[in-house]
Design an enzyme around this catalytic site. Sequence first.
Site, mmCIF file in Angstrom:
data_model
loop_
_atom_site.group_PDB
_atom_site.id
_atom_site.type_symbol
_atom_site.label_atom_id
_atom_site.label_comp_id
_atom_site.label_asym_id
_atom_site.label_seq_id
_atom_site.Cartn_x
_atom_site.Cartn_y
_atom_site.Cartn_z
ATOM 1 N N HIS A 313 34.626 42.398 39.605
ATOM 2 C CA HIS A 313 34.807 43.402 40.659
ATOM 3 C C HIS A 313 33.886 43.063 41.824
ATOM 4 C CE1 HIS A 313 35.174 47.316 42.636
ATOM 5 N NE2 HIS A 313 36.239 47.486 41.895
ATOM 6 N N ASP A 371 41.380 47.949 35.322
ATOM 7 C CA ASP A 371 42.722 47.423 35.017
ATOM 8 C C ASP A 371 42.820 46.804 33.638
ATOM 9 O OD1 ASP A 371 42.405 46.617 38.317
ATOM 10 O OD2 ASP A 371 44.022 47.901 37.616
#
Length: 437
Positions: A313, A371
């Site tokens: 991320h 996700d």
Amino acid sequence: MTSEDTDAGKHATLSLGSNRQVELPVRSGTIGPDVIDVGRLYNRTHCFTYDPGFTSTANCSSRITYIDGDEGILLYRGYPIEQLAQSSNFVEVCYLLLNGELPTQAEYDAFRNTITRHTMVHEQMTRFFTGFRRDAHPMAVMCGSVGALSAFYHDSTDINDAYQRVVASHRLVAKMPTLAAMAYKYSIGQPFIYPRNDLDYTSNFLQMCFAVPCEPYVVNPIVARALDRILILHADHEQNASTSTVRLAGSSGANPFACIAAGIACLWGPAHGGANEAALRMLEEIGTMDRVQEYVDRAKDPNSEFRLMGFGHRVYKNYDPRAKVMQQTCYEVLNALNIKNQQIFDVAKKLEEIALSDSYFIEKKLYPNIDFYSGITLRAIGFPLSMFTVLFAVARTVGWISQWKEMIEDPEQKIGRPRQLYIGRTERPYVPIAQRG
Ligand code: SDX
């Protein structure tokens, strides 16, 4: 560059060469990093800042969402995501993101009633859908159909009218599930199912997706609660790529429906919202636990383009707080639905275990993001892979439109127009084609 406090407030001093210094104002937020205001840097130095991917650039001030990537903190209007996921519901979170405060019971009831009564779409939208191939990716359908809302709802496209901005926000939050369900039904050749005003937001979405005219549909309350929590987790996330797209589109004065369509287009990418679909495809490709190490090795190989989808991320360099809640929700749904073949979940947990103990991932601070587990959960609920990013868009619409409203109402904002570092050819004369080599 150095920074210091003076009577005129905090400032940073930029030294350009040996004889030029420029003082730049430093601004502090309520929490989080200070910013160095470079708004007048070009006027004063004839230099631009250079930051591809905006890794160190704040493009706005905002009161909506706060992320601390090192501490794994995510706040919506100051409320921790873990507490909202545990105790709130998506419609209440929509009110919070749009209005800045949790609603009273009366405010909540009025807002829920408004959203419920905006869930239908103009009947001609159904004809709009029939122009698509049945096998079109539902995200392609969403890009087209959400943008087309501006062709139907002319009474909420004037961005300078505060009332129309509110109506457009309510319409978008309310109609996204309806359009998403229509995209799904169209892809499987089943008739569209109308919204039902007797159901809550998420149960209504489930029935529009999975009901058929031939028999009653009973919403599974555990599934509805899990999906509502998934919507909360995905509702907003500061200035991510798709939110920044919505803000940039909105800065030109484009109508809110067109701006949200632009956000959907950006979210579709596998590096962003498309990662939930890509992560599940990756887990399915791995297939069994004994093949996990092979894929971890591929992800570490500097000569390989392969990345572990659902890992890493830009901001979270610690655990994504949403991933923890997502993993728990995933486990609850698999158990509640008594899904025996949990091999893909076991593969995911094995992948997480190996990756989190591997020095490559530790050094690069790569952890599972939201996700990683969402795809397993959505498939267990019954959604096909192609609908995963659509669900992300349904949830994120309230974040996008909240950020869009904040931008429109921010006196500091103007049309976004970045500059560049030009590395092309210097001026040269045109050469007629007969004289070219
Ligand atoms: C979302 O911004 C948001 O808030 C987004 C989001 C939201 O709610 O809006 O949180 C939703 O988009 C989550 C992220 C979903 N994407 C994926 O899961 C795709 C896989 N992850 C990546 O492609 C990547 O991690 C990004 C895009 C998410 C972040 O990329 P960055 O911050 O630009 O980091 P990077 O590409 O510069 O990577 C740093 C290093 C690189 O190695 P080096 O070049 O330094 O040697 O880490 C490596 C990368 O190769 N790396 C990975 C990796 N992600 C980064 N290596 C293996 N697998 C990965 N997944």
